[in-house]
Design an enzyme around this catalytic site. Sequence first.
Site, PDB file in Angstrom:
ATOM      1  N   ASP A   1      -3.145   6.909  -6.358  1.00 37.73           N
ATOM      2  CA  ASP A   1      -1.717   6.626  -6.188  1.00 37.73           C
ATOM      3  C   ASP A   1      -0.868   7.413  -7.192  1.00 37.73           C
ATOM      4  OD1 ASP A   1      -2.549   4.846  -4.291  1.00 37.73           O
ATOM      5  OD2 ASP A   1      -1.336   3.172  -5.022  1.00 37.73           O
TER       6      ASP A   1
ATOM      7  N   GLY B   1       0.794  -1.223   0.000  1.00 35.56           N
ATOM      8  CA  GLY B   1       0.000   0.000   0.000  1.00 35.56           C
ATOM      9  C   GLY B   1       0.823   1.268   0.000  1.00 35.56           C
TER      10      GLY B   1
ATOM     11  N   ALA C   1       3.370   2.313  -8.773  1.00 34.85           N
ATOM     12  CA  ALA C   1       3.157   3.651  -9.351  1.00 34.85           C
ATOM     13  C   ALA C   1       4.438   4.483  -9.275  1.00 34.85           C
ATOM     14  CB  ALA C   1       2.021   4.358  -8.617  1.00 34.85           C
TER      15      ALA C   1
END
Length: 312
Positions: A151, A104, A109
């Site tokens: 993100d 997480g 990204a």
Amino acid sequence: MTTAHAYGKVILFGEHAVVYGQPAIAVPVTQVRATALVDGAHPDDGVTILAPDLNLVHRLGSPAQTDEARPLELTVRNALDRIGVPRAQDLRIEVSSTIPIARGMGSGAAIATAMVRALGSHFDAGLAASDVSELVYQTEILHHGTPSGIDNSVIAFEKPVYFVRGEGPKVFEVGCPFSLVIADTGVPSPTRDVVADVRRAWELDRERYDRLFEEMGALARAAKDAITTGRLDGLGCLMNRNQALLEEIAVSSPEVERFVAAAREAGAEGAKLSGAGRGGNVIALISPSARDEVSGALRSAGAVRVMATRVE
Ligand code: PMV
């Protein structure tokens, strides 16, 4: 040679609800980052992507694509197309990262962002943060299926963002800096699977889930007010309530709940999971004086890694 970096991130409020149109808040975590190096290669070598940490060497366009190679290939292809240079380049692109994978913290990204930035600088493309974010969103689709876009936004803009799907990210100022401790449960948090489970549950009982998501949205709105005005007294309570709601939508886990309890008992003002859940990282809001106590309690609870960050 051109080098570029991209920081990790955590979601402070609104994960999952953000997929259903509610607001969420995410902040960069500058203690961890991905790096991409772009260099020329020998004539006719083509584009080679290397990820030494994963033992990966991939030739752009080669058919043998592993799960690890696919997002890297897509990122490079999309970036070259966007920059407007032919894919038939002779380039060596090397990526590495200190961001824990599938916890997480935006590892995928951030790697894509570092690659797009490095390619953009290499070809002097003058890509804006919004261009980088849009390109990385395409890679996020490959990673996660139906990403909200939070993100890629927070990582590309490197600022706290208030995000509503379809409205674009709103970067906002922090009225009074605050500190977080981030503790890794060591349990991978597979965003795609957890998001799919939540969707199945939502389809079975939309009324209940929409109500829970709406409350999460209200918490995110209240948190944005608290953070921008610097009136942080209630922020920990908002985090605790968000955690309770995440438990209700069944994305928490025994590890997460053990960490949340340990952090609160050690003096954190609030604690919750961050990201998809069922593992990943727990974040705790702390006053600087409680940092060692809370970090120690999280280590004793089994954290495989604990870091502190300041949101400013
Ligand atoms: O990538 P993660 O694990 O931080 O999770 C993303 C947050 C979700 O709201 C669960 C999914 C999304 O696309 O926003």
